[in-house]
Design a protein around this motif. Structure first.
Motif, mmCIF file in Angstrom:
data_model
loop_
_atom_site.group_PDB
_atom_site.id
_atom_site.type_symbol
_atom_site.label_atom_id
_atom_site.label_comp_id
_atom_site.label_asym_id
_atom_site.label_seq_id
_atom_site.Cartn_x
_atom_site.Cartn_y
_atom_site.Cartn_z
ATOM 1 N N TYR A 170 1.145 -1.333 0.193
ATOM 2 C CA TYR A 170 -0.121 -0.242 -0.381
ATOM 3 C C TYR A 170 1.050 1.101 0.087
ATOM 4 O O TYR A 170 0.672 2.170 -0.521
ATOM 5 N N LEU A 171 2.052 1.207 0.134
ATOM 6 C CA LEU A 171 2.541 1.874 0.401
ATOM 7 C C LEU A 171 3.118 2.445 -1.111
ATOM 8 O O LEU A 171 3.879 3.883 -0.879
ATOM 9 N N ILE A 172 2.876 2.313 -2.123
ATOM 10 C CA ILE A 172 3.775 2.892 -3.224
ATOM 11 C C ILE A 172 2.665 3.896 -3.686
ATOM 12 O O ILE A 172 2.807 4.826 -4.387
ATOM 13 N N GLY A 173 1.020 4.236 -3.018
ATOM 14 C CA GLY A 173 0.271 5.519 -3.176
ATOM 15 C C GLY A 173 1.783 6.672 -3.030
ATOM 16 O O GLY A 173 1.170 8.228 -3.592
ATOM 17 N N LEU A 174 2.462 6.516 -1.927
ATOM 18 C CA LEU A 174 3.562 7.947 -1.232
ATOM 19 C C LEU A 174 4.166 7.880 -2.617
ATOM 20 O O LEU A 174 4.585 8.719 -2.536
ATOM 21 N N ALA A 175 4.777 6.853 -3.505
ATOM 22 C CA ALA A 175 5.739 7.106 -4.140
ATOM 23 C C ALA A 175 4.840 8.460 -5.515
ATOM 24 O O ALA A 175 5.458 8.433 -6.462
ATOM 25 N N TYR A 176 3.663 7.896 -5.497
ATOM 26 C CA TYR A 176 2.686 8.286 -6.951
ATOM 27 C C TYR A 176 2.329 9.788 -6.764
ATOM 28 O O TYR A 176 1.884 10.674 -7.555
ATOM 29 N N LEU A 177 2.811 10.190 -5.383
ATOM 30 C CA LEU A 177 2.116 10.529 -5.220
ATOM 31 C C LEU A 177 2.831 12.556 -5.982
ATOM 32 O O LEU A 177 1.853 13.144 -6.565
ATOM 33 N N PRO A 178 4.293 12.283 -6.060
ATOM 34 C CA PRO A 178 4.973 14.266 -6.841
ATOM 35 C C PRO A 178 4.434 14.130 -8.339
ATOM 36 O O PRO A 178 4.310 14.974 -8.505
#
Length: 394
Positions: A170-178
């Motif tokens: 689920y932490l992949i969402g943080l990589a998507y944000l920028p």
């Protein structure tokens, strides 16, 4: 398809869409292990199953409000907030010590999913129009399924190490944000959108047609979500209790769903708005009928192939019809209503299927779902024909 992928906005929306498949299914291979780990906890068997569908409850309750928020306050900010919440709450299984707390984190995850799905769907309606929108919906389902195929295979491997390891995905969402923050823009909405694209003012009878879409979406996901919630336990009756067996089945469904959805635009252009999902629901019915008579894991996999092909034809229909028929200033509301129906169906799926399985067994329940899906195919054929434009926007 390539022209869409050259648009940074399209790529960003596809990335956001890939998160939605993670909201529920990604921990499905871990369910037996989680249930065993918390075996001493009251109602552990039911609560472990609800971990898969708990986010759906919050989505079902909150999505209409999230849709109205997107219409009123804008889509981009809501999408980014939803993704941040998704990553934090979704990884809760890594650091929360009890089953009830993990279940609570899954409910918060559902809030993030509601924000993501309503804003993302409304942005699709704002950015793309006509035939291009239909193509994008097919590409989106393909991207969701292909990413789900990869993530579910990874989850199966991680679940073999620890039932809690898949939560890290689920932490992949943080990589998507920028990338999403840099690529997305806030489009004009409401009357300004309708003046720019007069065809976006709505289709005649759109309220009734939207209600049918909402009903079909909910019932379809009641049936489909038996796959992640019940199939791991059904496979144990066939002698396959290893987490990888369920992961391979669900991953195979998502893979063939992706392949099928890539052809959605061409199939719809040839068969039309009614026959395309009718074929899809017929394939759904055939897949569940095969589950009901399956003597082995290989036959179950064959039924899964049909479910994947069906999903690629049916799922783009729900949101594409909703976006096609409603006025531009109602897109957030419409996406929220369809999202509510989808996730309510996901949430109630184990609550409906478990009593049926206890009474009629797995085979009888699968056959009942096959009959329901065949009836839905008939309803689609009768109601999804093309209609003329609305006389006035609602």
């Amino acid at each position: 398809m390539l022209s869409l992928l050259r648009d940074r906005r399209a790529v960003a929306l596809l990335m956001a869409a890939t998160l939605t498949i993670l909201s529920n299914q990604i921990i499905s291979p871990s369910l037996p292990g989680i249930g065993e780990h918390f075996a001493a906890s009251p109602n552990a068997e039911l609560l472990s199953r609800l971990l898969v569908t708990a986010p759906s409850l919050l989505v079902a309750v909150f999505a209409p409000f999230a849709g109205m928020m997107a219409d009123r306050f804008g889509r981009k900010r809501q999408l980014l907030i939803g993704i941040a919440l998704f990553a934090i709450a979704g990884s809760g299984g890594l650091w929360l010590p009890t089953l009830p707390l993990i279940l609570a984190s899954r409910l918060v995850l559902g809030l993030g999913v509601a924000l993501i799905m309503t804003a993302q769907t409304a942005l699709i309606g704002d950015y793309f129009h006509g035939e291009q929108r239909g193509r994008f919906m097919g590409v989106q389902i393909a991207a969701t399924n292909f990413s789900g195929f990869i993530f579910l295979l990874i989850a199966g491997v991680l679940a073999g190490m620890s039932p809690f390891a898949p939560f890290v995905i689920y932490l992949i969402g943080l990589a998507y944000l920028p990338f999403l923050w840099l690529s997305l823009t806030e489009p004009p909405r409401g009357e300004a959108q309708e003046r720019a694209h007069p065809e976006e003012a709505g289709e005649r009878g759109w309220v009734l047609l939207l209600c049918v879409v909402i009903l079909l979406a909910g019932l379809n996901f009641v049936a489909f979500y038996m796959l992640p919630t019940q199939m791991p336990f059904y496979l144990t009756t066939l002698g396959h209790d290893e987490p990888a067996a369920a992961a391979k089945l669900v991953a195979g469904v998502t893979l063939f769903g992706g392949l099928s959805s890539l052809a959605y635009g061409r199939v719809r252009a040839r068969l039309g708005r009614a026959l395309t999902p009718t074929l899809g629901f017929a394939l759904f019915a055939a897949g569940f009928a095969i589950f009901g008579i399956a003597p082995s894991y290989g036959v179950v996999l064959a039924g899964g192939v049909l479910l994947g092909l069906a999903a690629g034809l049916v799922w783009p229909t729900f949101l594409s019809i909703a976006l096609d028929v409603v006025p531009a200033h109602r897109r957030g509301l419409a996406s929220g209503a369809v999202t509510t129906s989808v996730f309510l169906g996901q949430f109630v799926s184990p609550l409906v299927s478990q009593p049926l399985i206890d009474t009629f067994g797995f085979a009888g329940t699968f056959e009942a779902m096959a009959v329901l899906l065949a009836a839905m195919a008939v309803l689609v054929l009768l109601t999804f024909r093309e209609r003329g434009p609305a006389l006035a926007a609602a």
